[in-house]
Design a protein around this motif. Structure first.
Motif, PDB file in Angstrom:
ATOM      1  N   MET A 108     -26.705  12.931 -15.147  1.00 25.99           N
ATOM      2  CA  MET A 108     -27.163  11.842 -14.512  1.00 25.99           C
ATOM      3  C   MET A 108     -27.878  10.974 -15.603  1.00 25.99           C
ATOM      4  SD  MET A 108     -29.517  11.418 -10.978  1.00 25.99           S
ATOM      5  CE  MET A 108     -30.644  12.688 -11.469  1.00 25.99           C
ATOM      6  N   PHE A 109     -28.597  11.505 -16.545  1.00 23.66           N
ATOM      7  CA  PHE A 109     -29.399  10.896 -17.663  1.00 23.66           C
ATOM      8  C   PHE A 109     -28.343   9.873 -18.278  1.00 23.66           C
ATOM      9  CE2 PHE A 109     -31.049  10.465 -22.020  1.00 23.66           C
ATOM     10  CZ  PHE A 109     -32.126  10.148 -21.678  1.00 23.66           C
ATOM     11  N   PHE A 110     -27.619  10.910 -18.994  1.00 23.12           N
ATOM     12  CA  PHE A 110     -26.591  10.041 -20.094  1.00 23.12           C
ATOM     13  C   PHE A 110     -25.677   9.217 -19.351  1.00 23.12           C
ATOM     14  CE2 PHE A 110     -27.721  14.005 -22.384  1.00 23.12           C
ATOM     15  CZ  PHE A 110     -28.168  13.391 -23.522  1.00 23.12           C
ATOM     16  N   ILE A 165     -36.926   7.205 -16.702  1.00 17.28           N
ATOM     17  CA  ILE A 165     -37.686   7.192 -15.506  1.00 17.28           C
ATOM     18  C   ILE A 165     -36.886   7.417 -14.217  1.00 17.28           C
ATOM     19  CG2 ILE A 165     -38.838   5.284 -13.883  1.00 17.28           C
ATOM     20  CD1 ILE A 165     -39.325   3.727 -16.384  1.00 17.28           C
ATOM     21  N   GLN A 166     -35.622   7.030 -14.036  1.00 16.39           N
ATOM     22  CA  GLN A 166     -34.930   7.508 -12.760  1.00 16.39           C
ATOM     23  C   GLN A 166     -34.360   8.693 -12.750  1.00 16.39           C
ATOM     24  OE1 GLN A 166     -31.727   4.439 -12.096  1.00 16.39           O
ATOM     25  NE2 GLN A 166     -33.285   2.883 -11.870  1.00 16.39           N
ATOM     26  N   THR A 167     -34.156   9.381 -13.796  1.00 12.93           N
ATOM     27  CA  THR A 167     -33.682  10.880 -13.708  1.00 12.93           C
ATOM     28  C   THR A 167     -35.112  11.801 -13.376  1.00 12.93           C
ATOM     29  OG1 THR A 167     -32.125  10.417 -15.209  1.00 12.93           O
ATOM     30  CG2 THR A 167     -32.707  12.477 -15.012  1.00 12.93           C
ATOM     31  N   SER A 168     -36.156  11.464 -14.043  1.00 15.36           N
ATOM     32  CA  SER A 168     -37.039  12.353 -13.928  1.00 15.36           C
ATOM     33  C   SER A 168     -37.814  12.140 -12.485  1.00 15.36           C
ATOM     34  CB  SER A 168     -38.442  11.942 -14.791  1.00 15.36           C
ATOM     35  OG  SER A 168     -38.655  10.564 -14.612  1.00 15.36           O
ATOM     36  N   ILE A 169     -37.678  10.997 -11.779  1.00 17.79           N
ATOM     37  CA  ILE A 169     -38.050  10.664 -10.466  1.00 17.79           C
ATOM     38  C   ILE A 169     -37.185  11.557  -9.423  1.00 17.79           C
ATOM     39  CG2 ILE A 169     -38.628   8.937  -8.402  1.00 17.79           C
ATOM     40  CD1 ILE A 169     -39.564   7.209 -10.789  1.00 17.79           C
ATOM     41  N   THR A 170     -35.814  11.296  -9.690  1.00 17.91           N
ATOM     42  CA  THR A 170     -34.938  11.924  -8.748  1.00 17.91           C
ATOM     43  C   THR A 170     -34.968  13.284  -8.627  1.00 17.91           C
ATOM     44  OG1 THR A 170     -33.597  10.213  -9.243  1.00 17.91           O
ATOM     45  CG2 THR A 170     -32.621  11.946  -8.280  1.00 17.91           C
ATOM     46  N   LEU A 171     -35.233  13.967  -9.725  1.00 19.34           N
ATOM     47  CA  LEU A 171     -35.133  15.248 -10.078  1.00 19.34           C
ATOM     48  C   LEU A 171     -36.356  16.080  -9.392  1.00 19.34           C
ATOM     49  CD1 LEU A 171     -33.423  16.097 -13.228  1.00 19.34           C
ATOM     50  CD2 LEU A 171     -32.548  16.010 -11.135  1.00 19.34           C
ATOM     51  N   PHE A 185     -19.258  13.612 -10.062  1.00 21.18           N
ATOM     52  CA  PHE A 185     -20.360  14.163 -10.855  1.00 21.18           C
ATOM     53  C   PHE A 185     -21.392  13.813 -10.079  1.00 21.18           C
ATOM     54  CE2 PHE A 185     -18.802   9.591 -11.688  1.00 21.18           C
ATOM     55  CZ  PHE A 185     -20.009   8.658 -11.577  1.00 21.18           C
ATOM     56  N   CYS A 186     -22.875  13.894 -11.058  1.00 17.16           N
ATOM     57  CA  CYS A 186     -24.010  13.997 -10.296  1.00 17.16           C
ATOM     58  C   CYS A 186     -24.460  12.671 -10.618  1.00 17.16           C
ATOM     59  CB  CYS A 186     -24.914  14.938 -11.127  1.00 17.16           C
ATOM     60  SG  CYS A 186     -24.729  16.409 -10.741  1.00 17.16           S
ATOM     61  N   GLU A 187     -24.071  11.627  -9.514  1.00 20.66           N
ATOM     62  CA  GLU A 187     -24.808  10.217  -9.681  1.00 20.66           C
ATOM     63  C   GLU A 187     -25.914  10.039  -8.659  1.00 20.66           C
ATOM     64  OE1 GLU A 187     -22.968   5.965 -10.147  1.00 20.66           O
ATOM     65  OE2 GLU A 187     -21.736   7.192  -8.530  1.00 20.66           O
ATOM     66  N   LEU A 188     -26.810   9.454  -9.148  1.00 19.32           N
ATOM     67  CA  LEU A 188     -28.205   9.165  -8.503  1.00 19.32           C
ATOM     68  C   LEU A 188     -28.256   8.876  -6.986  1.00 19.32           C
ATOM     69  CD1 LEU A 188     -31.347   7.648  -9.948  1.00 19.32           C
ATOM     70  CD2 LEU A 188     -30.756   7.427  -7.525  1.00 19.32           C
ATOM     71  N   PRO A 189     -27.165   7.939  -6.314  1.00 20.49           N
ATOM     72  CA  PRO A 189     -27.343   8.034  -5.011  1.00 20.49           C
ATOM     73  C   PRO A 189     -26.796   8.957  -3.987  1.00 20.49           C
ATOM     74  CG  PRO A 189     -26.643   6.106  -5.995  1.00 20.49           C
ATOM     75  CD  PRO A 189     -26.507   7.081  -7.180  1.00 20.49           C
TER      76      PRO A 189
END
Length: 321
Positions: A108-110, A165-171, A185-189
């Motif tokens: 997700m991060f990359f 920011i978005q990866t840390s909040i999501t996880l 794949f691991c997409e945020l939504p």
């Protein structure tokens, strides 16, 4: 105290347990053909972008701001498919879809890093074309090396900042429901749907930030090419008009492909598209667009074709007389 213990136990469970990715293809005959097509496009994209980076590095005639920015675009287009396609292919061949919590976070991060960086870079490339067409006499000053490096650093740092920011909040959210990600794949939504906490506030903030991340670069692109179009129309030389239009139309095509998919995924509310549609659109911007980009630029730019011929001649592939 009990609530805190439950929450800590849930977070520990989120970190230790794996996710399961829903594969893009089954093992039917038609899907085997589609998988082969994806594998071919993946290989073509890596080769095309790698060759473009090599040509820009080797040919001194391509050591210009436009091609320097293009080499960075090709570098991002190498990384984009590498984040998702090899994992998807391995899952298809092995018949599994498991991915660790850390692996999911890294993916997700990359993906966000390359996606945001590419969006910012495309907008800055439109500014380069604006200066080249509308202010050609000031181009060496306005697009000097320091400015180009600042553009590249801005695009990469934007990607790192947003992805962090978005990866840390999501996880940070606990995942205590089904751990099957309805995506290849691991997409945020798709990951947020698995959280057992209310994520509506974060999803709203995510939508607002997504609009800003997309609209600000798109506004710069629209403004730049509005001025470019006006300048092209006023050109007296047909040859100069054709050269400017060819170069700019290549970039506009790339922008349209990238932002078209991004707008559908991050600006259209999730209720208006299904997981199957998300998979198709995600495959488009993570594979199809990076594969087409070097073809669009190399086939429409005479300088790139000449550089390729020059390299082939040096390698011994001389054209027959």
């Amino acid at each position: 105290m009990n609530n805190t213990s439950w929450r800590m136990g849930t977070i520990n469970q989120s970190v230790t347990l794996d996710f399961t990715l829903v594969g893009l293809f089954s093992h039917s005959g038609s899907h085997l053909f589609l998988f082969s097509l994806v594998a071919i496009m993946f290989t073509m994209g890596l080769l095309g972008n790698s060759i473009l980076i090599f040509l820009i590095h080797m040919d001194s005639r391509l050591h210009t701001p436009m091609y320097f920015l293009l080499s960075q675009l090709s570098l991002l287009d190498v990384g984009f498919p590498l984040v998702t396609i090899p994992k998807m292919a391995a899952d298809f061949l092995q018949g599994g879809g498991s991915i660790s919590f850390g692996g999911c976070g890294a993916q997700m991060f990359f993906l966000m890093l390359t996606g945001v960086s590419e969006g910012v870079l495309l907008s800055l490339m439109s500014y380069d074309r604006y200066v080249a067409v509308c202010h050609p006499l000031h181009y060496p000053v306005l697009m000097r090396r320091q400015v180009c490096l600042l553009m590249v650093c801005t695009s990469w740092l934007s990607g790192v900042l947003v992805a962090t920011i978005q990866t840390s909040i999501t996880l940070h959210f606990p995942f205590c429901a089904s751990r099957t990600v309805d995506h290849f794949f691991c997409e945020l939504p798709a990951l947020l749907k698995l959280s057992c906490e209310d994520t509506s506030t974060y999803e709203l903030a995510l939508s607002i930030s997504g609009v800003l991340i997309l609209l600000l670069p798109m506004s710069l692109i629209g403004t730049s090419y509005g001025h470019v179009l006006g300048a092209i129309i006023r050109m007296r030389s047909a040859e100069a008009r054709h050269k400017a239009f060819t170069t700019c139309s290549s970039h506009i095509t790339v922008v349209g492909l990238f932002y078209g998919a991004a707008v559908f995924m991050y600006m259209v509310p999730g209720t208006y598209h299904s997981p199957q549609q998300d998979n198709v659109v995600s495959l488009f911007y993570s594979l199809v667009t990076p594969t087409l980009n070097p073809l669009i630029y190399s086939l429409r730019n005479r300088e790139v074709r000449m550089a390729l011929v020059k390299v082939l001649v040096r390698a011994g592939f001389r054209p027959k007389r």
